[in-house]
Scaffold this active site. Structure first.
Site, PDB file in Angstrom:
ATOM      1  N   ARG A 124       1.595 -17.455   9.845  1.00  0.00           N
ATOM      2  CA  ARG A 124       1.700 -18.630   8.950  1.00  0.00           C
ATOM      3  C   ARG A 124       2.778 -19.603   9.433  1.00  0.00           C
ATOM      4  O   ARG A 124       3.853 -19.194   9.865  1.00  0.00           O
ATOM      5  CB  ARG A 124       2.031 -18.184   7.531  1.00  0.00           C
ATOM      6  CG  ARG A 124       2.339 -19.376   6.618  1.00  0.00           C
ATOM      7  CD  ARG A 124       2.354 -19.041   5.164  1.00  0.00           C
ATOM      8  NE  ARG A 124       3.135 -17.879   4.844  1.00  0.00           N
ATOM      9  CZ  ARG A 124       3.105 -17.280   3.664  1.00  0.00           C
ATOM     10  NH1 ARG A 124       2.337 -17.754   2.705  1.00  0.00           N
ATOM     11  NH2 ARG A 124       3.847 -16.226   3.435  1.00  0.00           N
ATOM     12  N   ARG A 152       8.496 -19.119   7.525  1.00  0.00           N
ATOM     13  CA  ARG A 152       9.325 -18.586   6.441  1.00  0.00           C
ATOM     14  C   ARG A 152      10.118 -17.386   6.920  1.00  0.00           C
ATOM     15  O   ARG A 152       9.616 -16.578   7.691  1.00  0.00           O
ATOM     16  CB  ARG A 152       8.430 -18.184   5.257  1.00  0.00           C
ATOM     17  CG  ARG A 152       8.370 -19.238   4.186  1.00  0.00           C
ATOM     18  CD  ARG A 152       7.323 -18.965   3.148  1.00  0.00           C
ATOM     19  NE  ARG A 152       7.376 -17.645   2.530  1.00  0.00           N
ATOM     20  CZ  ARG A 152       6.548 -17.259   1.561  1.00  0.00           C
ATOM     21  NH1 ARG A 152       5.620 -18.082   1.112  1.00  0.00           N
ATOM     22  NH2 ARG A 152       6.641 -16.049   1.044  1.00  0.00           N
ATOM     23  N   ARG A 163       6.901  -6.225   1.292  1.00  0.00           N
ATOM     24  CA  ARG A 163       6.256  -7.050   0.253  1.00  0.00           C
ATOM     25  C   ARG A 163       4.947  -6.407  -0.202  1.00  0.00           C
ATOM     26  O   ARG A 163       4.611  -6.437  -1.385  1.00  0.00           O
ATOM     27  CB  ARG A 163       6.007  -8.466   0.791  1.00  0.00           C
ATOM     28  CG  ARG A 163       7.297  -9.281   0.857  1.00  0.00           C
ATOM     29  CD  ARG A 163       7.210 -10.449   1.815  1.00  0.00           C
ATOM     30  NE  ARG A 163       6.256 -11.463   1.417  1.00  0.00           N
ATOM     31  CZ  ARG A 163       5.859 -12.456   2.221  1.00  0.00           C
ATOM     32  NH1 ARG A 163       6.343 -12.561   3.447  1.00  0.00           N
ATOM     33  NH2 ARG A 163       4.995 -13.338   1.793  1.00  0.00           N
TER      34      ARG A 163
HETATM   35  P1  AP5 Z   1      -1.089 -18.500   1.848  1.00  0.00           P
HETATM   36  O1  AP5 Z   1      -2.059 -19.383   1.137  1.00  0.00           O
HETATM   37  O2  AP5 Z   1       0.230 -19.069   2.230  1.00  0.00           O
HETATM   38  O3  AP5 Z   1      -0.923 -17.112   1.040  1.00  0.00           O
HETATM   39  P2  AP5 Z   1      -0.221 -16.805  -0.345  1.00  0.00           P
HETATM   40  O4  AP5 Z   1      -1.137 -15.903  -1.100  1.00  0.00           O
HETATM   41  O5  AP5 Z   1       0.235 -18.049  -1.018  1.00  0.00           O
HETATM   42  O6  AP5 Z   1       0.978 -15.934   0.230  1.00  0.00           O
HETATM   43  P3  AP5 Z   1       2.543 -15.912  -0.032  1.00  0.00           P
HETATM   44  O7  AP5 Z   1       3.142 -15.139   1.113  1.00  0.00           O
HETATM   45  O8  AP5 Z   1       3.109 -17.269  -0.280  1.00  0.00           O
HETATM   46  O9  AP5 Z   1       2.592 -15.057  -1.268  1.00  0.00           O
HETATM   47  P4  AP5 Z   1       3.721 -14.210  -1.725  1.00  0.00           P
HETATM   48  O10 AP5 Z   1       3.142 -13.840  -3.008  1.00  0.00           O
HETATM   49  O11 AP5 Z   1       4.191 -13.102  -0.889  1.00  0.00           O
HETATM   50  O12 AP5 Z   1       4.978 -15.209  -1.626  1.00  0.00           O
HETATM   51  P5  AP5 Z   1       5.770 -15.997  -2.738  1.00  0.00           P
HETATM   52  O13 AP5 Z   1       6.224 -17.250  -2.145  1.00  0.00           O
HETATM   53  O14 AP5 Z   1       5.022 -16.018  -4.017  1.00  0.00           O
HETATM   54  O15 AP5 Z   1      -1.830 -17.923   3.157  1.00  0.00           O
HETATM   55  C1  AP5 Z   1      -1.128 -17.073   4.066  1.00  0.00           C
HETATM   56  C2  AP5 Z   1      -1.573 -17.397   5.493  1.00  0.00           C
HETATM   57  O16 AP5 Z   1      -2.951 -17.024   5.667  1.00  0.00           O
HETATM   58  C3  AP5 Z   1      -1.498 -18.897   5.854  1.00  0.00           C
HETATM   59  O17 AP5 Z   1      -1.101 -19.019   7.183  1.00  0.00           O
HETATM   60  C4  AP5 Z   1      -2.943 -19.401   5.660  1.00  0.00           C
HETATM   61  O18 AP5 Z   1      -3.255 -20.487   6.518  1.00  0.00           O
HETATM   62  C5  AP5 Z   1      -3.753 -18.151   6.007  1.00  0.00           C
HETATM   63  N1  AP5 Z   1      -4.979 -18.039   5.226  1.00  0.00           N
HETATM   64  C6  AP5 Z   1      -5.167 -18.350   3.905  1.00  0.00           C
HETATM   65  N2  AP5 Z   1      -6.434 -18.081   3.537  1.00  0.00           N
HETATM   66  C7  AP5 Z   1      -7.061 -17.548   4.647  1.00  0.00           C
HETATM   67  C8  AP5 Z   1      -8.383 -17.084   4.893  1.00  0.00           C
HETATM   68  N3  AP5 Z   1      -9.318 -17.070   3.940  1.00  0.00           N
HETATM   69  N4  AP5 Z   1      -8.670 -16.635   6.141  1.00  0.00           N
HETATM   70  C9  AP5 Z   1      -7.724 -16.639   7.139  1.00  0.00           C
HETATM   71  N5  AP5 Z   1      -6.446 -17.092   6.950  1.00  0.00           N
HETATM   72  C10 AP5 Z   1      -6.121 -17.537   5.712  1.00  0.00           C
HETATM   73  O19 AP5 Z   1       7.007 -15.023  -2.963  1.00  0.00           O
HETATM   74  C11 AP5 Z   1       8.024 -14.863  -2.000  1.00  0.00           C
HETATM   75  C12 AP5 Z   1       9.116 -13.960  -2.557  1.00  0.00           C
HETATM   76  O20 AP5 Z   1       9.698 -14.564  -3.743  1.00  0.00           O
HETATM   77  C13 AP5 Z   1       8.636 -12.582  -3.042  1.00  0.00           C
HETATM   78  O21 AP5 Z   1       8.622 -11.638  -1.990  1.00  0.00           O
HETATM   79  C14 AP5 Z   1       9.695 -12.242  -4.107  1.00  0.00           C
HETATM   80  O22 AP5 Z   1      10.899 -11.823  -3.502  1.00  0.00           O
HETATM   81  C15 AP5 Z   1       9.956 -13.600  -4.751  1.00  0.00           C
HETATM   82  N6  AP5 Z   1       9.107 -13.871  -5.910  1.00  0.00           N
HETATM   83  C16 AP5 Z   1       8.214 -14.906  -6.053  1.00  0.00           C
HETATM   84  N7  AP5 Z   1       7.620 -14.878  -7.241  1.00  0.00           N
HETATM   85  C17 AP5 Z   1       8.127 -13.790  -7.881  1.00  0.00           C
HETATM   86  C18 AP5 Z   1       7.877 -13.209  -9.153  1.00  0.00           C
HETATM   87  N8  AP5 Z   1       6.977 -13.736 -10.025  1.00  0.00           N
HETATM   88  N9  AP5 Z   1       8.555 -12.087  -9.495  1.00  0.00           N
HETATM   89  C19 AP5 Z   1       9.473 -11.559  -8.658  1.00  0.00           C
HETATM   90  N10 AP5 Z   1       9.747 -12.053  -7.435  1.00  0.00           N
HETATM   91  C20 AP5 Z   1       9.077 -13.159  -7.058  1.00  0.00           C
END
Ligand code: AP5
Length: 210
Positions: A124, A152, A163
């Site tokens: 990503r 990131r 994760r």
């Molecule tokens: P992308 O669309 O970026 O995936 P995503 O589901 O949004 O993944 P994230 O990594 O952002 O989710 P996350 O839940 O771990 O992170 P968050 O920021 O919420 O796609 C990923 C990649 O795949 C991209 O390169 C894209 O181009 C590619 N792609 C997409 N679709 C595809 C397809 N169909 N085929 C092929 N490739 C594809 O959280 C980060 C951190 O914050 C957590 O670890 C935690 O520490 C904290 N946090 C956030 N929210 C909370 C909460 N509610 N509670 C506690 N901690 C939290």
């Protein structure tokens, strides 16, 4: 307040990638706890510094911090007709707190097996100017912006394994929790981005016509 939609799934499932399509369709603003936490880290707030320790380790940030962020966000005027939650709730206590302050009309679960996740996360790249999400293989950025793309800090193979572990132990049980309440709509996320988008759009339209 109108009903909200939850975009649910493991890290790298494509929640952020598909969120724009739902925002365009529904007019509901995207509320990503991950983006809010990264903004707090960047602004070097006390909460950001506390959250960073968990994020860098691939662990969930404590529920009390997350619930406080969401309560504050939902007081803003653009949340009046509901929002699109991206990456929230992630634990049963978060879902229980949410149920007290907002109506969830559907939970769209993007399902992707673990073995596809690592390649997605490690490849990503983000555009810091627009927030657009790319992938070195699956969704390459235009060559003119390539030099400004960032990776990131938590997108390493080691952190993604932590994760995924947090996802399976703390977040995945929420699927059954929402299914019992008749709100879960599951999408096969292990297909090309546009096909996932079409399935997500179908789920949102089905929710809107209810
Ligand atoms: P992308 O669309 O970026 O995936 P995503 O589901 O949004 O993944 P994230 O990594 O952002 O989710 P996350 O839940 O771990 O992170 P968050 O920021 O919420 O796609 C990923 C990649 O795949 C991209 O390169 C894209 O181009 C590619 N792609 C997409 N679709 C595809 C397809 N169909 N085929 C092929 N490739 C594809 O959280 C980060 C951190 O914050 C957590 O670890 C935690 O520490 C904290 N946090 C956030 N929210 C909370 C909460 N509610 N509670 C506690 N901690 C939290």
């Amino acid at each position: 307040m109108g009903g909200s939609i939850v975009l649910f799934g493991p890290p790298g499932a494509g929640k952020g990638t598909q969120a724009g399509r739902i925002v365009d369709l529904t007019g509901k603003p995207q509320v990503s706890t991950g983006d809010m936490l990264r903004a707090a880290v960047k602004a070097d707030t006390k909460m950001g510094a506390e959250a960073k320790v968990y994020m860098d380790a691939g662990l969930l940030v404590p529920d009390s911090v997350i619930i406080g962020l969401i309560e504050e966000r939902l007081t803003q005027s653009d949340a009046i007709n509901g929002v699109l939650f991206d990456g929230f709730p992630r634990t049963i206590p978060q879902a229980e707190s949410l149920a007290k302050i907002a109506v969830v009309e559907s939970v769209i679960s993007i399902e992707v097996p673990d073995d596809a996740i690592v390649e997605r996360i490690v490849g990503r790249r983000m555009d810091p100017e627009t927030g657009d999400i790319y992938h070195i293989t699956f969704n390459p950025a235009p060559s003119e912006i390539e030099s400004r793309l960032i990776q990131r800090k938590d997108d390493t193979e080691e952190t993604v394994r932590a994760r995924l572990e947090a996802y399976h132990s703390q977040t995945a049980p929420l699927a059954a929790w929402y299914s019992e309440r008749g709100l879960l709509l599951s999408i096969d996320g292990n297909q090309p981005i546009d096909s996932v988008g079409d399935a997500v759009e179908g789920a949102v339209r089905a929710t809107m016509s209810n």
